[in-house]
Design a protein around this motif. Structure first.
Motif, PDB file in Angstrom:
ATOM      1  N   MET A  23       0.831  -1.205   0.000  1.00  0.00           N
ATOM      2  CA  MET A  23       0.000   0.000   0.000  1.00  0.00           C
ATOM      3  C   MET A  23       0.865   1.253   0.000  1.00  0.00           C
ATOM      4  O   MET A  23       0.594   2.203  -0.733  1.00  0.00           O
ATOM      5  N   ALA A  24       1.899   1.274   0.830  1.00  0.00           N
ATOM      6  CA  ALA A  24       2.766   2.449   0.902  1.00  0.00           C
ATOM      7  C   ALA A  24       3.476   2.686  -0.426  1.00  0.00           C
ATOM      8  O   ALA A  24       3.532   3.823  -0.920  1.00  0.00           O
ATOM      9  N   GLN A  25       4.020   1.620  -1.023  1.00  0.00           N
ATOM     10  CA  GLN A  25       4.719   1.767  -2.293  1.00  0.00           C
ATOM     11  C   GLN A  25       3.772   2.192  -3.407  1.00  0.00           C
ATOM     12  O   GLN A  25       4.114   3.022  -4.246  1.00  0.00           O
ATOM     13  N   THR A  26       2.580   1.624  -3.416  1.00  0.00           N
ATOM     14  CA  THR A  26       1.590   1.964  -4.432  1.00  0.00           C
ATOM     15  C   THR A  26       1.159   3.415  -4.292  1.00  0.00           C
ATOM     16  O   THR A  26       1.091   4.153  -5.281  1.00  0.00           O
ATOM     17  N   THR A  27       0.892   3.826  -3.070  1.00  0.00           N
ATOM     18  CA  THR A  27       0.471   5.203  -2.822  1.00  0.00           C
ATOM     19  C   THR A  27       1.568   6.181  -3.219  1.00  0.00           C
ATOM     20  O   THR A  27       1.317   7.191  -3.882  1.00  0.00           O
ATOM     21  N   ARG A  28       2.787   5.879  -2.827  1.00  0.00           N
ATOM     22  CA  ARG A  28       3.925   6.743  -3.170  1.00  0.00           C
ATOM     23  C   ARG A  28       4.123   6.796  -4.685  1.00  0.00           C
ATOM     24  O   ARG A  28       4.305   7.867  -5.262  1.00  0.00           O
ATOM     25  N   GLY A  29       4.045   5.659  -5.349  1.00  0.00           N
ATOM     26  CA  GLY A  29       4.198   5.622  -6.806  1.00  0.00           C
ATOM     27  C   GLY A  29       3.105   6.407  -7.514  1.00  0.00           C
ATOM     28  O   GLY A  29       3.366   7.134  -8.480  1.00  0.00           O
ATOM     29  N   HIS A  30       1.876   6.260  -7.025  1.00  0.00           N
ATOM     30  CA  HIS A  30       0.764   7.011  -7.605  1.00  0.00           C
ATOM     31  C   HIS A  30       1.010   8.507  -7.459  1.00  0.00           C
ATOM     32  O   HIS A  30       0.815   9.283  -8.388  1.00  0.00           O
ATOM     33  N   ARG A  31       1.441   8.909  -6.276  1.00  0.00           N
ATOM     34  CA  ARG A  31       1.677  10.339  -6.009  1.00  0.00           C
ATOM     35  C   ARG A  31       2.773  10.895  -6.918  1.00  0.00           C
ATOM     36  O   ARG A  31       2.644  11.991  -7.448  1.00  0.00           O
ATOM     37  N   VAL A  32       3.851  10.137  -7.110  1.00  0.00           N
ATOM     38  CA  VAL A  32       4.946  10.589  -7.968  1.00  0.00           C
ATOM     39  C   VAL A  32       4.465  10.697  -9.417  1.00  0.00           C
ATOM     40  O   VAL A  32       4.740  11.694 -10.106  1.00  0.00           O
ATOM     41  N   LEU A  33       3.767   9.682  -9.890  1.00  0.00           N
ATOM     42  CA  LEU A  33       3.253   9.706 -11.259  1.00  0.00           C
ATOM     43  C   LEU A  33       2.294  10.882 -11.455  1.00  0.00           C
ATOM     44  O   LEU A  33       2.400  11.641 -12.420  1.00  0.00           O
ATOM     45  N   LEU A  34       1.347  11.054 -10.529  1.00  0.00           N
ATOM     46  CA  LEU A  34       0.384  12.139 -10.627  1.00  0.00           C
ATOM     47  C   LEU A  34       1.097  13.491 -10.590  1.00  0.00           C
ATOM     48  O   LEU A  34       0.794  14.385 -11.389  1.00  0.00           O
ATOM     49  N   ALA A  35       2.054  13.652  -9.680  1.00  0.00           N
ATOM     50  CA  ALA A  35       2.801  14.916  -9.581  1.00  0.00           C
ATOM     51  C   ALA A  35       3.549  15.215 -10.869  1.00  0.00           C
ATOM     52  O   ALA A  35       3.565  16.365 -11.343  1.00  0.00           O
ATOM     53  N   THR A  36       4.151  14.199 -11.454  1.00  0.00           N
ATOM     54  CA  THR A  36       4.899  14.390 -12.698  1.00  0.00           C
ATOM     55  C   THR A  36       3.981  14.867 -13.819  1.00  0.00           C
ATOM     56  O   THR A  36       4.276  15.844 -14.509  1.00  0.00           O
ATOM     57  N   LEU A  37       2.856  14.178 -13.996  1.00  0.00           N
ATOM     58  CA  LEU A  37       1.945  14.529 -15.090  1.00  0.00           C
ATOM     59  C   LEU A  37       1.234  15.855 -14.832  1.00  0.00           C
ATOM     60  O   LEU A  37       1.036  16.647 -15.761  1.00  0.00           O
ATOM     61  N   LEU A  38       0.850  16.121 -13.576  1.00  0.00           N
ATOM     62  CA  LEU A  38       0.232  17.416 -13.275  1.00  0.00           C
ATOM     63  C   LEU A  38       1.240  18.554 -13.432  1.00  0.00           C
ATOM     64  O   LEU A  38       0.881  19.657 -13.858  1.00  0.00           O
ATOM     65  N   GLY A  39       2.496  18.289 -13.096  1.00  0.00           N
ATOM     66  CA  GLY A  39       3.538  19.299 -13.254  1.00  0.00           C
ATOM     67  C   GLY A  39       3.668  19.770 -14.694  1.00  0.00           C
ATOM     68  O   GLY A  39       4.011  20.932 -14.949  1.00  0.00           O
ATOM     69  N   GLU A  40       3.364  18.890 -15.631  1.00  0.00           N
ATOM     70  CA  GLU A  40       3.422  19.259 -17.048  1.00  0.00           C
ATOM     71  C   GLU A  40       2.359  20.290 -17.415  1.00  0.00           C
ATOM     72  O   GLU A  40       2.471  20.955 -18.444  1.00  0.00           O
ATOM     73  N   ILE A  41       1.321  20.428 -16.583  1.00  0.00           N
ATOM     74  CA  ILE A  41       0.295  21.451 -16.834  1.00  0.00           C
ATOM     75  C   ILE A  41       0.276  22.485 -15.702  1.00  0.00           C
ATOM     76  O   ILE A  41      -0.719  23.164 -15.475  1.00  0.00           O
ATOM     77  N   ASP A  42       1.412  22.581 -15.014  1.00  0.00           N
ATOM     78  CA  ASP A  42       1.623  23.595 -13.970  1.00  0.00           C
ATOM     79  C   ASP A  42       0.682  23.470 -12.774  1.00  0.00           C
ATOM     80  O   ASP A  42       0.235  24.471 -12.219  1.00  0.00           O
ATOM     81  N   LEU A  43       0.392  22.234 -12.374  1.00  0.00           N
ATOM     82  CA  LEU A  43      -0.413  21.991 -11.179  1.00  0.00           C
ATOM     83  C   LEU A  43       0.358  21.097 -10.224  1.00  0.00           C
ATOM     84  O   LEU A  43       1.255  20.355 -10.637  1.00  0.00           O
ATOM     85  N   TYR A  44      -0.026  21.166  -8.960  1.00  0.00           N
ATOM     86  CA  TYR A  44       0.494  20.281  -7.920  1.00  0.00           C
ATOM     87  C   TYR A  44      -0.588  19.259  -7.581  1.00  0.00           C
ATOM     88  O   TYR A  44      -1.785  19.551  -7.734  1.00  0.00           O
ATOM     89  N   PRO A  45      -0.196  18.067  -7.071  1.00  0.00           N
ATOM     90  CA  PRO A  45      -1.209  17.089  -6.658  1.00  0.00           C
ATOM     91  C   PRO A  45      -2.175  17.712  -5.647  1.00  0.00           C
ATOM     92  O   PRO A  45      -1.765  18.428  -4.739  1.00  0.00           O
ATOM     93  N   GLY A  46      -3.432  17.434  -5.832  1.00  0.00           N
ATOM     94  CA  GLY A  46      -4.482  17.977  -4.992  1.00  0.00           C
ATOM     95  C   GLY A  46      -5.183  19.157  -5.641  1.00  0.00           C
ATOM     96  O   GLY A  46      -6.375  19.368  -5.436  1.00  0.00           O
ATOM     97  N   GLN A  47      -4.456  19.917  -6.448  1.00  0.00           N
ATOM     98  CA  GLN A  47      -5.078  21.062  -7.108  1.00  0.00           C
ATOM     99  C   GLN A  47      -6.098  20.619  -8.157  1.00  0.00           C
ATOM    100  O   GLN A  47      -7.089  21.308  -8.369  1.00  0.00           O
TER     101      GLN A  47
END
Length: 168
Positions: A23-47
């Motif tokens: 669960m921890a690894q999956t959650t962390r991986g999801h967060r990194v992936l989401l942050a990377t892709l959102l960063g491409e459109i100038d957003l942070y996770p949660g925004q």
């Protein structure tokens, strides 16, 4: 000493850490992936959740948005400050209570909607690569049960106020 085994046969302790580690690894991986892709459109996770809450519920007070998204008001304030600096939202005083700010999206923010949808679709596709549609449905169902269990525990153990786990 023997290691406890869950109902699914996953070891709960030992080298791989079992379900907790997965669960921890999956959650962390999801967060990194989401942050990377959102960063491409100038957003942070949660925004993306804040923007979606406004699109789905219309203009809201900061407090209402915090409740909808499931975060505390101070975290919402920081998120809105960033979104406002980027030109994606605007805050205006409530006409009936000037102490309350009403948050709405700007045209620039509304233009993000298809981009956020693409990011979320891409995250979904990458997370479920190799799974059949039936397995994806089962995974969602099982995670819903786990989330319900965890949220109930958090509500019983935690202080009153917004749930630290988000919208449970």
């Amino acid at each position: 000493m023997t290691e406890p085994v869950s109902g699914a046969g996953v070891r709960e302790t030992g080298e791989d850490g079992g379900l907790n580690c997965l669960m921890a690894q999956t959650t962390r991986g999801h967060r990194v992936l989401l942050a990377t892709l959102l960063g491409e459109i100038d957003l942070y996770p949660g925004q993306e959740r804040v923007m979606t809450a406004i699109w789905e519920n219309g203009p809201q007070s900061q407090n209402a948005l915090a409740r909808i998204v499931g975060i505390d008001v101070s975290t919402m304030t920081k998120s809105l400050q960033r979104l406002e600096r980027s030109g994606f939202v605007r805050r205006t005083p409530c006409p009936t209570n000037r102490r309350v700010s009403i948050v709405d999206t700007t045209p620039e923010g509304d233009a993000l909607r298809p981009r956020i949808d693409r990011v979320l679709s891409e995250v979904h596709a990458r997370m479920t690569r190799g799974l059949t549609p039936e397995q994806t449905d089962q995974l969602c169902s099982l995670l819903g049960v786990v989330r319900g269990n965890i949220c109930r525990e958090a509500e019983m153990a935690g202080p009153a106020g917004p749930n630290p786990l988000g919208s449970c």
